[in-house]
Write a protein that holds these residues in place. Structure first.
Motif, mmCIF file in Angstrom:
data_model
loop_
_atom_site.group_PDB
_atom_site.id
_atom_site.type_symbol
_atom_site.label_atom_id
_atom_site.label_comp_id
_atom_site.label_asym_id
_atom_site.label_seq_id
_atom_site.Cartn_x
_atom_site.Cartn_y
_atom_site.Cartn_z
ATOM 1 N N GLU A 12 -2.095 -13.216 2.970
ATOM 2 C CA GLU A 12 -3.437 -12.748 2.604
ATOM 3 C C GLU A 12 -4.560 -13.568 3.250
ATOM 4 O OE1 GLU A 12 -1.034 -10.398 -0.065
ATOM 5 O OE2 GLU A 12 -0.903 -12.426 0.744
ATOM 6 N N GLN A 18 -12.871 -11.844 6.287
ATOM 7 C CA GLN A 18 -12.322 -10.656 6.943
ATOM 8 C C GLN A 18 -13.319 -9.950 7.858
ATOM 9 O OE1 GLN A 18 -10.409 -8.126 3.993
ATOM 10 N NE2 GLN A 18 -9.402 -9.901 3.073
ATOM 11 N N SER A 47 -9.777 -4.236 8.805
ATOM 12 C CA SER A 47 -9.112 -5.368 8.152
ATOM 13 C C SER A 47 -8.703 -4.978 6.744
ATOM 14 C CB SER A 47 -10.045 -6.584 8.099
ATOM 15 O OG SER A 47 -11.194 -6.304 7.317
ATOM 16 N N THR A 48 -7.593 -5.560 6.316
ATOM 17 C CA THR A 48 -7.174 -5.515 4.922
ATOM 18 C C THR A 48 -6.788 -6.957 4.579
ATOM 19 O OG1 THR A 48 -4.773 -5.250 5.142
ATOM 20 C CG2 THR A 48 -6.125 -3.263 5.433
ATOM 21 N N HIS A 184 2.241 -1.571 1.630
ATOM 22 C CA HIS A 184 1.777 -2.359 0.496
ATOM 23 C C HIS A 184 2.855 -3.356 0.063
ATOM 24 C CE1 HIS A 184 0.424 -3.218 -3.620
ATOM 25 N NE2 HIS A 184 -0.760 -2.742 -3.251
ATOM 26 N N VAL A 209 -1.771 1.856 1.649
ATOM 27 C CA VAL A 209 -2.729 0.936 2.268
ATOM 28 C C VAL A 209 -3.918 1.738 2.777
ATOM 29 C CG1 VAL A 209 -3.160 -0.726 4.130
ATOM 30 C CG2 VAL A 209 -0.941 -0.703 2.969
ATOM 31 N N LEU A 211 -6.823 1.469 5.124
ATOM 32 C CA LEU A 211 -7.090 0.570 6.239
ATOM 33 C C LEU A 211 -8.563 0.188 6.346
ATOM 34 C CD1 LEU A 211 -6.054 -0.878 8.747
ATOM 35 C CD2 LEU A 211 -6.363 1.260 10.022
ATOM 36 N N SER A 213 -12.128 -0.924 5.300
ATOM 37 C CA SER A 213 -12.752 -1.632 4.180
ATOM 38 C C SER A 213 -13.909 -0.833 3.590
ATOM 39 C CB SER A 213 -13.254 -3.008 4.638
ATOM 40 O OG SER A 213 -14.201 -2.880 5.683
ATOM 41 N N ARG A 216 -12.466 1.562 1.178
ATOM 42 C CA ARG A 216 -12.062 0.899 -0.065
ATOM 43 C C ARG A 216 -13.287 0.624 -0.944
ATOM 44 N NH1 ARG A 216 -9.045 -2.121 3.655
ATOM 45 N NH2 ARG A 216 -10.195 -4.064 3.242
ATOM 46 N N GLU A 250 -5.420 -3.795 -1.041
ATOM 47 C CA GLU A 250 -5.122 -2.792 -0.018
ATOM 48 C C GLU A 250 -5.075 -1.384 -0.618
ATOM 49 O OE1 GLU A 250 -2.891 -4.836 3.663
ATOM 50 O OE2 GLU A 250 -1.528 -4.170 2.077
ATOM 51 N N TRP A 251 -4.807 -1.319 -1.902
ATOM 52 C CA TRP A 251 -4.755 -0.012 -2.584
ATOM 53 C C TRP A 251 -5.507 -0.171 -3.901
ATOM 54 C CZ3 TRP A 251 -3.750 4.530 -0.680
ATOM 55 C CH2 TRP A 251 -3.513 5.619 -1.535
ATOM 56 N N ASN A 300 -4.492 -4.090 -7.588
ATOM 57 C CA ASN A 300 -3.997 -3.843 -6.227
ATOM 58 C C ASN A 300 -2.754 -2.954 -6.234
ATOM 59 O OD1 ASN A 300 -3.971 -4.132 -3.410
ATOM 60 N ND2 ASN A 300 -2.552 -5.857 -3.501
#
Length: 723
Positions: A12, A18, A47-48, A184, A209, A211, A213, A216, A250-251, A300
Motif C-alpha cells: 500500500e 499517490q 493510482s490505487t 483486490h 478494483v 482504477l 481515483s 472512487r 480500491e473498492w 475496502n
C-alpha cells in the motif's frame, strides 16, 4: 502506432503520496520517451493504494534516425584538442571529415544514430524512472538495492497494436516484467493476464478494483450523500478527507453509523476533528439543529452482513476516542467557568521564543497593541485589550493539547463559558485569520483589532531579533503574516498609518528582547523587575529602530505588490503609487493604484503618459546640461503661440481641480482633471520648439514643462510607469 501499458504493483502506497506519484510516473516516462526520439498522441496516469498505472496511446514503433554534424578543431590544432573532440564524439580519427572553413581546414564529425525499436527504449526509460523515482520517503527490502515507497511486487509492461500485445523485456532487482496483475487484496487476490489498457481496466473492475481515483471519490461522495439524505441528514463537505479516503481503498463501500447520545453535547468542531483525525470518518450533520449526529466510514470490501460487523467495530473505537474528547471538554469547562486564570498563569512557563520571552509576555504585547489599534478599526479599546488577553488562553487547554488545529475555535467556547461577550469570544476564534488566500477575513471590529495586533507583533518581534525571511526560507511564516495584515486592512477598509503601528510593535519587542538578554546575564538586574518597569528605564536606539521600521514597511510593500498583481494591477502602477507620500496608508495606496490603472487603460491616459514622459525627458536633459533646476517663473506673458497660452490656461484649470480632489482623496476626479491636459499638451508639443534660440523663451518653456511634471506628480510618479 502502438499503445503502452505500465503497472507498478506494490504494497500500500500512502494516500498523501499517490497524486504526486502518478504525475511523476507520467512525466518521467513520457519525457524519457520523447528524449529518446519517440512521439505519442496521449497519456494518462492512475493510482490505487497498491498500484501506479500509466497508459500511453499512439506511440511510434521506433525512434527516428538521427544524423548530427559537429564542427571540430582545425586540422593543425594541438593533439590534445583533437583527442578531446574524438572522445566527445566517440569516433576515431579516420572517421572524421576535413572541410575548408574560411581560411583554415577543420575536422567535422558526422554522427549517425539509427532508429531504435520502441520496446528497447521503453525498457531503458522505465528502469531509469523506477530507480530515480522522486518519492518523499522510500525503503529497501530483502537483499536488493532497489528503493521504492513500499515493497514492489510486480511490473506489468505491455506494448501492443492491432496485431496483439507483447511484454516489454526488462528486469529490475529480480522483478521480471510481465503481462499479469492482481485484483483486490481480499475479494479477488488471484493474478490474471491482460492484453491492453481497456482489457486491464475491465478485468480490474471485475476483480473489485476502481482504477480511477476521481471515480472512487465520486462514488464515495454520492453514496454518502444518498445515505445521509435518506435519514434527513447531510454530510459535512471535506475535500481533503475525500481525496485521502479515496487513496485508502480500491473498492469503496460506504457505511453510515450514529454517534452515541452521550457525545452529542460536544461542540461539532470537536466531533468533526476527532473523527477526521483519528478515524478518517466524515461527519454527518442534522441540518435543522446543526448538531453532528452521525458518521460515514468507507470500508475496502463488501461483507456478507452488509458492513454491520465493520460498523460495530468502528463505533467501539470511535466511542473510546470520543470518551477522551468528552473528558477533555468537561475538565476544560471547569477551568473556563473559573475565569481561565490557571491557563493564564500556565502560559508564563511556555516560551514563545527564547529571545522574546514567554507566551504570557507576548499576550501582554498583543493586548497593548490591540488597544492602540482599536480606535482605527471602530472597536472599543477595553474590549480589544480584554479579547487579546483571553484569545490564546485555550493553548493551555486539554482539548487544544490533543487537537492543536482547534486553537481559537475552543477559545471561543471557553470565553463564552467564562461569561465574556460575543465580540470578545469571537475574537478568540477569529484572531488567527486569515491563515491563507482562501481563508475568510474577520470583519467584527474587536476581532480585526486583535488579529492585526497578533500578526504585527509576530512580524515586529522577528524583525527585532533579525529573524527575517531569506530567499525561499520563511520558517516563522512571516510572509503569510504580512499578507494577513494586508487582507485585514484592505478587506475592512482600515485607514491607518501602518508605519506607526509597526513602530509601536518594534518598541515593545525590542524591550522584550533586551529584557530576556538581561535575565540571562548574572547581576545585570539588581532586583526582580517586570518587563514594563524595565522598559520604562531603558534607553532605546531610535535610529536603529527606525531602520528596522523602514525595512519592515518595505517588506509590507513587497507583499502588497504580490497581492495586487494577483488582483490584476500592474507592478509599475504600484511602484508609481508607492513613490507618493502616504504609502503607509495601505487602503489609500490601493485606492490610488486602482484609479491610476483605470486611467492609464484609457486613450487619454495612454496619450497623457506619452506627453508627460516627453516633457520630463526634455526637462531632465536640459537641467543636466545647464546645471540648474527649471522649477520657477513660467509666465504667460512670454508665450508666443496660442497653443502655449492654451497650455498655461489648462495647467491653471488642472491645478484648481486636482488639488482639492487629492485633498478629499477623490482619485477618479483627479485623474479626470489630468485627462483634460492631454489635448493641450499634444498641441503644445506639435506647435512649439522648446530649445529655441531665444534664451528667455526657452527658459520659460522649460519652466512650463516643470509645471506639467509637478502637476502630474501630485497624483502619481509617472516616471515609474513603463511605456
Amino acid at each position: 502506432m502502438s499503445d503502452l501499458l505500465i503497472e507498478l504493483f506494490s504494497e500500500e502506497i500512502p494516500a498523501r503520496m499517490q497524486a504526486a506519484a502518478r504525475e511523476s510516473l507520467k512525466k518521467l516516462v513520457t519525457d524519457g520517451l520523447v528524449e529518446a526520439g519517440l512521439t505519442y498522441e496521449g497519456a494518462g496516469a492512475f493510482s490505487t493504494p497498491r498500484r501506479l498505472v500509466l497508459t500511453v496511446q499512439g506511440l511510434t514503433p521506433e525512434s527516428r534516425p538521427v544524423r548530427e554534424e559537429r564542427k571540430g578543431p582545425r586540422t593543425d590544432a594541438p593533439q590534445a584538442a583533437l583527442e578531446g573532440f574524438l572522445r566527445s564524439t566517440g569516433l576515431t580519427l579516420d572517421q572524421l571529415e576535413k572541410r575548408a572553413d574560411k581560411k583554415a581546414e577543420v575536422f567535422f564529425a558526422v554522427i549517425e544514430k539509427p532508429g531504435r525499436k520502441a520496446a528497447e527504449i521503453v525498457a531503458e526509460v522505465l528502469e531509469r524512472s523506477i530507480r530515480n523515482f522522486p518519492w518523499a520517503k522510500s525503503m529497501r527490502w530483502g537483499s536488493g538495492n532497489l528503493r521504492w515507497v513500499r515493497p514492489l511486487h510486480s511490473i506489468l509492461c505491455l506494448l501492443g497494436d492491432e496485431g496483439g500485445a507483447e511484454v516489454v523485456p526488462m528486469s529490475i532487482d529480480g522483478i521480471e516484467a510481465g503481462n499479469t496483475t492482481a485484483g483486490h487484496r481480499f475479494m479477488a487476490p488471484a493474478r490474471f493476464a491482460v492484453t491492453s489498457f481497456d482489457d486491464y481496466a475491465a478485468k480490474l473492475r471485475r476483480a473489485f478494483v476502481m482504477l480511477d481515483s476521481a471515480e472512487r471519490e465520486a462514488h464515495i461522495w454520492n453514496d454518502a450523500q444518498n445515505q445521509a439524505f435518506a435519514r434527513g441528514l447531510e454530510v459535512v463537505p471535506d475535500a481533503g478527507l475525500l481525496a485521502e479516503v479515496a487513496g485508502l481503498v480500491e473498492w469503496p463501500v460506504v457505511l453510515m453509523g450514529a454517534i452515541g447520545a452521550e457525545f452529542l453535547h460536544l461542540p461539532p468542531e470537536v466531533l468533526q476533528t476527532s473523527m477526521r483525525e483519528h478515524q478518517k470518518f466524515f461527519s454527518v450533520r442534522n441540518p435543522k439543529s446543526g448538531r453532528i449526529e452521525g458518521f460515514v466510514t468507507v470500508a475496502n470490501r463488501e461483507t456478507a452482513d452488509q458492513g454491520a460487523t465493520i460498523l460495530k467495530g468502528n463505533l467501539k473505537v470511535l466511542s473510546a476516542r470520543l470518551s477522551d474528547a468528552r473528558f477533555f471538554w468537561e475538565n476544560d469547562l471547569r477551568v473556563a467557568k473559573a475565569g481561565m486564570t490557571d491557563w493564564a498563569e500556565g502560559l508564563k512557563a511556555v516560551t514563545f521564543h527564547n529571545k522574546l520571552g514567554s507566551q504570557a509576555d507576548r499576550i501582554a504585547r498583543i493586548a497593548a497593541l490591540a488597544r492602540e489599534i482599536a480606535p482605527l478599526v471602530g472597536a472599543d479599546p477595553d474590549q480589544a485589550e480584554r479579547a487579546a488577553k483571553l484569545a490564546k488562553l485555550d493553548l493551555r487547554s486539554a482539548m487544544v493539547g490533543e487537537f492543536p488545529e482547534l486553537q481559537g475555535t475552543m477559545g471561543r467556547y471557553y470565553a463564552l463559558e467564562a461569561g465574556e461577550t460575543d465580540a470578545i469570544a469571537n475574537a478568540a476564534r477569529d484572531h488567527y485569520s486569515p491563515l491563507g488566500p482562501s481563508d475568510a477575513v474577520p470583519t467584527e471590529p474587536v476581532s480585526v483589532a486583535v488579529a492585526l495586533a497578533d500578526k504585527i507583533d509576530t512580524l515586529t518581534g522577528f524583525w527585532a531579533i533579525e529573524e527575517k525571511p531569506t530567499g525561499s526560507k520563511d520558517p516563522f511564516a512571516l510572509r503569510r503574516a504580512a499578507l494577513g495584515v494586508i487582507r485585514l486592512v484592505l478587506g475592512n477598509g482600515v485607514r491607518c498609518n501602518i508605519g506607526q503601528i509597526i513602530q509601536s510593535g518594534l518598541v515593545s519587542n525590542e524591550i522584550a528582547r533586551r529584557f530576556v538578554e538581561a535575565l540571562e546575564r548574572p547581576n545585570v538586574l539588581a532586583r526582580p523587575v517586570s518587563v514594563e518597569a524595565f522598559g520604562a528605564e531603558l534607553q532605546l536606539d531610535l535610529t536603529a529602530l527606525g531602520e528596522k521600521r523602514q525595512d519592515l514597511l518595505a517588506f509590507f510593500h513587497d507583499r502588497l505588490k504580490v497581492f495586487l498583481r494577483d488582483q490584476g494591477i500592474r507592478h509599475d502602477v504600484i511602484d508609481a503609487c508607492l513613490a507618493m507620500p502616504g504609502n503607509d496608508d495601505l487602503t489609500l495606496l490601493v485606492k490610488r493604484a486602482e484609479a491610476l490603472q483605470a486611467f492609464l487603460g484609457s486613450d487619454d491616459g495612454t496619450n497623457l503618459l506619452q506627453g508627460f514622459k516627453r516633457a520630463n525627458n526634455i526637462l531632465t536633459q536640459a537641467e543636466q546640461k545647464d546645471g540648474v533646476e527649471y522649477s520657477f517663473g513660467a509666465d504667460p506673458k512670454f508665450a508666443e503661440t496660442d497653443e502655449e497660452r492654451a497650455l498655461f490656461a489648462a495647467l491653471d484649470a488642472g491645478d484648481a481641480a486636482i488639488k482639492p480632489a487629492m485633498a478629499r482623496e477623490d482619485f477618479a476626479a483627479a485623474m479626470a482633471a489630468m485627462a483634460q491636459l492631454r489635448a493641450p499638451i499634444d498641441a503644445f508639443f506639435t506647435a512649439v520648439q522648446i530649445n529655441t534660440d531665444n534664451a528667455i523663451v526657452r527658459r520659460n518653456r522649460l519652466n512650463l514643462l516643470h509645471r506639467i511634471r509637478a502637476l502630474v506628480a501630485q497624483v502619481a510618479d509617472l516616471t515609474r510607469v513603463e511605456g
